[in-house]
Design an enzyme around this catalytic site. Structure first.
Site, PDB file in Angstrom:
ATOM      1  N   ARG A  70       1.372  -5.149  10.404  1.00 58.09           N
ATOM      2  CA  ARG A  70      -0.003  -4.639  10.324  1.00 58.09           C
ATOM      3  C   ARG A  70      -1.045  -5.716  10.578  1.00 58.09           C
ATOM      4  O   ARG A  70      -2.224  -5.426  10.767  1.00 58.09           O
ATOM      5  CB  ARG A  70      -0.243  -3.904   8.988  1.00 58.09           C
TER       6      ARG A  70
ATOM      7  N   CYS B 111      -2.118   7.121  -1.121  1.00 61.06           N
ATOM      8  CA  CYS B 111      -3.196   6.165  -1.416  1.00 61.06           C
ATOM      9  C   CYS B 111      -3.428   5.177  -0.283  1.00 61.06           C
ATOM     10  O   CYS B 111      -4.245   4.281  -0.398  1.00 61.06           O
ATOM     11  CB  CYS B 111      -2.928   5.429  -2.722  1.00 61.06           C
TER      12      CYS B 111
ATOM     13  N   ARG C 205      -1.976  -0.916 -10.258  1.00 60.40           N
ATOM     14  CA  ARG C 205      -0.775  -1.357  -9.542  1.00 60.40           C
ATOM     15  C   ARG C 205      -0.487  -2.806  -9.924  1.00 60.40           C
ATOM     16  O   ARG C 205      -1.392  -3.642  -9.916  1.00 60.40           O
ATOM     17  CB  ARG C 205      -0.995  -1.257  -8.031  1.00 60.40           C
TER      18      ARG C 205
ATOM     19  N   ARG D 269      -5.818  -2.010  -6.955  1.00 59.51           N
ATOM     20  CA  ARG D 269      -5.031  -3.168  -6.513  1.00 59.51           C
ATOM     21  C   ARG D 269      -5.427  -4.330  -7.423  1.00 59.51           C
ATOM     22  O   ARG D 269      -6.611  -4.503  -7.707  1.00 59.51           O
ATOM     23  CB  ARG D 269      -5.374  -3.519  -5.067  1.00 59.51           C
TER      24      ARG D 269
ATOM     25  N   HIS E 161     -22.219 -11.800  -1.487  1.00 55.98           N
ATOM     26  CA  HIS E 161     -22.868 -10.963  -2.495  1.00 55.98           C
ATOM     27  C   HIS E 161     -23.960 -10.092  -1.926  1.00 55.98           C
ATOM     28  O   HIS E 161     -24.100  -8.931  -2.282  1.00 55.98           O
ATOM     29  CB  HIS E 161     -23.485 -11.848  -3.577  1.00 55.98           C
TER      30      HIS E 161
ATOM     31  N   ASN F 274       0.041   2.652   4.587  1.00 54.84           N
ATOM     32  CA  ASN F 274      -0.193   1.427   5.369  1.00 54.84           C
ATOM     33  C   ASN F 274       1.124   0.696   5.598  1.00 54.84           C
ATOM     34  O   ASN F 274       1.456   0.284   6.707  1.00 54.84           O
ATOM     35  CB  ASN F 274      -1.163   0.483   4.654  1.00 54.84           C
ATOM     36  N   ASP F 275       1.877   0.514   4.511  1.00 54.03           N
ATOM     37  CA  ASP F 275       3.149  -0.197   4.648  1.00 54.03           C
ATOM     38  C   ASP F 275       4.238   0.695   5.228  1.00 54.03           C
ATOM     39  O   ASP F 275       5.070   0.234   6.012  1.00 54.03           O
ATOM     40  CB  ASP F 275       3.592  -0.768   3.292  1.00 54.03           C
TER      41      ASP F 275
HETATM   42  C1  PEP Z   1      -0.266   0.940   1.384  1.00 51.70           C
HETATM   43  O1  PEP Z   1       0.636   0.182   1.725  1.00 51.70           O
HETATM   44  O2  PEP Z   1      -0.514   2.019   1.961  1.00 51.70           O
HETATM   45  C2  PEP Z   1      -1.142   0.589   0.243  1.00 51.70           C
HETATM   46  C3  PEP Z   1      -1.974   1.463  -0.273  1.00 51.70           C
HETATM   47  O3  PEP Z   1      -1.074  -0.640  -0.281  1.00 51.70           O
HETATM   48  P1  PEP Z   1      -1.583  -2.012   0.409  1.00 51.70           P
HETATM   49  O4  PEP Z   1      -2.457  -1.636   1.578  1.00 51.70           O
HETATM   50  O5  PEP Z   1      -2.291  -2.748  -0.664  1.00 51.70           O
HETATM   51  O6  PEP Z   1      -0.294  -2.669   0.818  1.00 51.70           O
HETATM   52 MG    MG Z   2       1.373  -1.343   0.433  1.00 55.55          MG
END
Ligand code: PEP
Ligand code: MG
Length: 579
Positions: free
Chosen positions: A471, A508, A338, A303, A196, A460-461
């Protein structure tokens, strides 16, 4: 040679000042049995201690006024609530009466029982709840021991703008007092980046280093120090040239921050007139607030995994309240929620689903929701109910086939009808979008676009799956290459398809929050970017100063092999003006 200590930097920024050690004395917590005649007086004693603690929190909240930050206010409020919670208050009183023990002992026993229940779950969210309970109880213990928390105020000087406070740990009440006195920087021996005090320091923008073990043994009262929050370093600095160096650095970074924030109020338009839109990624109340204050169009990614981090799956009502709270902060700006993206690297302990041999390729995201439909229905009902209070969009994670989208849509429609039968009016046109983050979804994006109302690119994915690099695995992180032509072609294809189908497409993933990569995305045709609030100023500056047509030309040349830039990194440098 200066002494350099390192911990975990939680807020970037530099503080220069003298050490003030905050070392509240050990609290006496006696344990003894009571005669039956003494029980009433003991109950009165704890009630008064509770009352004084709540009043102390109330007075802090009052003093804080508007300038204290919403996070600080929420934390102090939550401590006040804990001190009213029957699980703590009534149960402690019952222990005093039934077990005939003194107030300190009863309070410790009851707190330990509650903490033992928390401890069964090892995750950051629960760790925060445990921290709240301990900090709130500590206020009562101080009152019982006649060392009230108001003494903290007397223990620190009134002007702290040249002072770095060093403590074992700091609770929200202490943080609020230190902030009011304009403390330059903070160092704690304990705590992690998600504690915190760390969250508060970020929200109040106080340079802070946590987890600096033995800081109180090593740093002396009045000693001059330099705190570098970016590197998590504290330097005992008797050396004048080092001080001057850091004073210059602090000035440059303060000027840069002020400078960057000026861009937030400028129109979102590139130098050649192309409009773009900035959205926020947010989960915590203070992030929603920050996004709103920084002028986002809406939230591009909420998220929801963090809601599921406890030892119990949150019920519909709990989820509804969380979504509604976010909607209310956003005050009319759209919120993209999401649905649960559990599995892969983020499987909440509450979900007793066995992980397969390869979680990243297993039952994660929408696959899990379609396998455990009760869970999905509960979440959708909560989202739909919240949507009565403001504009909401539903985003489906990890899709690979249109069949998954159709199944999800059917379940959403069922929930909508059920709620309608219960007397609620839910927009039948509530937008339903999909994360395009698997190679399958990207390669069949035309079919996906027919089934969706908007698309969001999860870079990211997408990078993880296209480049076949986990990752989570540090051993292959050197292969992480967002500018790989394979990735760029897919992003371009998704953006072009969105345009042809007149569907909004947002990016995103982390890439959208990188000021340099933002120009690469602009060159690929992206105009909607969603990112954590801290990235907004730098990305906005980068885009405002970009020439969109030039970015587009350079990226197209690179992808068609007509560029002298050999690698994606060369291209990035050229787009950002250094080649
Ligand atoms: C992504 O995969 O780019 C994403 C925004 O979702 P997360 O990082 O929560 O998998
Ligand atoms: Mg993702």
């Amino acid at each position: 040679m200066s002494l350099v200590l390192t911990g975990i930097g939680v807020t970037s920024g530099i503080a220069i000042g003298e050490v003030h050690r905050l070392t509240p004395g050990e609290l006496a917590l006696p344990e003894y049995h009571l005669d039956s005649g003494a029980i009433e007086a003991e109950l009165e004693r704890i009630r008064k201690a509770l009352d004084r603690s709540r009043k102390f929190l109330g007075s802090l909240l009052e003093k804080m006024g508007e300038g204290g930050g919403d996070t600080a206010r929420e934390l102090l409020e939550s401590h006040r609530l804990i001190l009213r919670d029957p699980l703590l208050v009534e149960a402690t009183c019952e222990r005093i009466a039934n077990e005939r023990i003194n107030a300190e002992w009863a309070l410790v026993k009851q707190t330990n029982q509650l903490i033992a229940e928390f401890k069964r779950v090892d995750n950051d969210y629960i760790a925060l709840r445990r921290e709240d309970l301990e900090q709130a109880v500590n206020l009562v213990q101080r009152e019982l021991a006649d060392q009230p928390a108001t003494l903290i105020g007397a223990q620190v000087p009134h002007q702290l703008d040249r002072t770095v406070v060093v403590a074992a740990e700091l609770g929200p009440a202490e943080m609020a007092i230190l902030h009011q006195r304009r403390v330059a920087g903070l160092v704690t021996e304990h705590g992690g980046p998600l504690s915190h005090s760390a969250i508060l320091a970020r929200s109040l923008e106080i340079p802070m280093v946590v987890g600096l073990h033995h800081a109180l043994d090593v740093l002396l009262e009045g000693e001059p120090v330099i705190l570098d929050g970016h590197y998590g370093a504290v330097m005992a600095a008797h050396d004048e040239s080092l001080q001057r160096h850091y004073e210059d650095k602090r000035e440059v970074s303060q000027r840069r921050r002020v400078d960057l924030r000026r861009y937030l109020s400028r129109p979102s338009r590139t130098s050649d007139g192309l409009k773009f839109r900035l959205f926020g990624n947010a989960e915590l109340p203070e992030e929603f607030q920050r996004c709103r204050d920084d002028g986002v169009v809406g939230i591009g990614l909420m998220r929801t995994e963090y809601l599921f981090m406890g030892d119990q799956v949150p019920d519909e009502e709990t989820q509804y309240r969380a979504y509604r709270a976010a909607i209310e902060v956003l005050d009319g700006r759209p919120l993209t929620i999401r649905t649960l993206d559990a599995g892969g690297d983020k499987l909440p302990p509450a979900l007793a689903v066995t992980q397969g041999p390869n979680p990243a390729l297993g039952l994660r995201g929408l696959r899990l929701s379609l396998a455990v439909t009760d869970l999905f229905r509960q979440q959708i009902r909560a989202i739909l109910r919240a949507s009565e209070h403001g504009p909401v969009e539903i985003l489906l994670p990890m899709i690979t086939s249109i069949d998954e989208i159709r199944q999800a849509r059917r379940l959403i429609e069922e929930c909508r009808r059920a709620l309608q039968a219960e007397g609620l009016t839910i927009d039948p046109e509530l937008p339903i979008g999909g994360m395009i983050e698997t190679p399958a979804a990207a390669l069949t994006v035309e079919q996906m676009a027919d089934e969706l109302d908007f698309m969001s690119i999860g870079t990211n994915d997408l990078i993880q799956y296209v480049l076949a690099i986990d990752r989570q695995d540090e051993l292959v992180s050197y292969l992480y290459e967002p500018t790989h032509p394979g990735i760029l072609r897919l992003i371009q294809k998704i953006v072009d398809t969105g345009r042809q189908h007149k569907l909004p497409v947002t990016v995103c993933g982390e890439l959208a929050g990188d000021a340099d990569a933002a120009r690469l995305l602009l060159g690929l045709g992206v105009t909607d970017f969603s990112m954590p609030p801290a990235s907004l100023p730098a990305v906005k500056k980068s885009l405002i100063e970009a020439d969109a047509a030039r970015c587009r030309k350079q990226v197209t040349r690179f992808l068609t092999g007509n560029s002298h830039h050999q690698t994606g990194q060369d291209l990035l440098q050229a787009l950002n003006g250094s080649s």
